[in-house]
Motif scaffolding. Sequence first.
Motif, PDB file in Angstrom:
ATOM      1  N   GLU A   1      12.396  93.101 109.759  1.00 32.12           N
ATOM      2  CA  GLU A   1      10.957  92.832 109.710  1.00 32.12           C
ATOM      3  C   GLU A   1      10.241  93.252 110.986  1.00 32.12           C
ATOM      4  O   GLU A   1       9.145  93.839 110.934  1.00 32.12           O
ATOM      5  CB  GLU A   1      10.725  91.343 109.457  1.00 32.12           C
TER       6      GLU A   1
ATOM      7  N   ARG B   1       7.226  95.974 111.166  1.00 28.77           N
ATOM      8  CA  ARG B   1       5.915  95.531 111.625  1.00 28.77           C
ATOM      9  C   ARG B   1       5.404  96.438 112.757  1.00 28.77           C
ATOM     10  O   ARG B   1       4.218  96.813 112.791  1.00 28.77           O
ATOM     11  CB  ARG B   1       5.997  94.078 112.091  1.00 28.77           C
TER      12      ARG B   1
ATOM     13  N   LEU C   1       9.308  93.958 101.870  1.00 31.32           N
ATOM     14  CA  LEU C   1       8.515  94.941 102.608  1.00 31.32           C
ATOM     15  C   LEU C   1       7.096  95.017 102.068  1.00 31.32           C
ATOM     16  O   LEU C   1       6.126  95.142 102.828  1.00 31.32           O
ATOM     17  CB  LEU C   1       9.193  96.315 102.536  1.00 31.32           C
TER      18      LEU C   1
ATOM     19  N   LEU D   1       5.214  92.067 103.388  1.00 27.73           N
ATOM     20  CA  LEU D   1       4.951  92.226 104.807  1.00 27.73           C
ATOM     21  C   LEU D   1       3.751  93.129 105.044  1.00 27.73           C
ATOM     22  O   LEU D   1       2.840  92.785 105.820  1.00 27.73           O
ATOM     23  CB  LEU D   1       6.191  92.810 105.498  1.00 27.73           C
TER      24      LEU D   1
END
Length: 369
Positions: A41, A45, A71, A74
């Motif tokens: 993650e 990011r 994903l 996110l």
Amino acid sequence: MDELREVFVGIDVAKLRNAVAVADGGRMGEVRYLGEFDADEASMRRLVRRLAGKHENVTFCYEAGPTGYGLYRLIQSMGFECTVVAPSLIPRRPGDQVKTNRRDAIGLARLLRAGELTAVWVPDEGHEAMRDLVRGRSAAVETQRVHRQHITSFMLKHGRIFPRKKAWSMRYLRWLQEQRFEHPAHQIALQEMVDALRLASERIKRIEAAIEEFLPGWSLEPLVRSLQALRGVDLIVAVTFAAEVGDVTRFENPRQLMSYLGLVPSERSTGASVRRGGITKAGNSRVRHMLVESAWTYRHPPRIGVKKLYIHERVSPVVREIAWKAQSRLTARYRRLAATGKRTTVVCTAIARELAGFMWSVGRVAQSV
């Protein structure tokens, strides 16, 4: 302002590292391969922030697969558009026999820019949890089927035939326990298979109890309750339909739902020649299988049984009207098709296709409340 331009990002996702490519906006825009990045993650990011800092509009996409929708969630949480692509509907050149992460990422970015990708519906976390539970039950049922087949083959090999017609009842299980073999290895083998079957059956019961426990907290509970008003649709069929199909309102008409489930006829027509074959089977196999099984109940004359009567008392009058209309139409259609000499498998498939249409109607009513 060269940095403030629109770009399309294709991501070839994997367990450890994701391959990323970027296509500039415009028909002749450059397509660049950025390389592979860690799939965790924090790395993703940082990548999203990096691309967002260089370009004004950024759109992401990746193929649906075993990595799930983490994903997607996110990227959406960071305020950017992301599309999860249906892998089976990605355009591919027949002569392209080279497949690498780099080529896949570049192809996704190029096709996203061209608008040639088909998105899948992404469930929320609660919906995905229920779907995993439903699919766990399907896996348990398949395990039970395999164990039953092992026992049937074992008994047939040794010439042991059950004297009654109905198998897998309590009488049949007692009959299995009463069997005696000369060699103790055979006795142990049978007992191990029976115990494995018992464990698989208990697993199914536990999962079904969990489904009933978590159903009241699910956003699609009204849909599940309403679908059970239809003949042949019990709790498991309704939950499976709701979990796999999701938001019924995303289908503009019932034909789209039928096509999504692979229940429409295939066709190969050219010029004056029109050739139609069997159903496409291109959609969700779990729902399609259950609908065909439910279609067998429409061979009987229309009537509302005691269990369905209690269910009808808890649903809206509109849903009751749709359920009775479905039962009246589909039972008559079953008799009419069977009278023409069509195979029962073909008849049930046709009934299942129309049953999906009535489920669409019920879903529109249930989800509009």
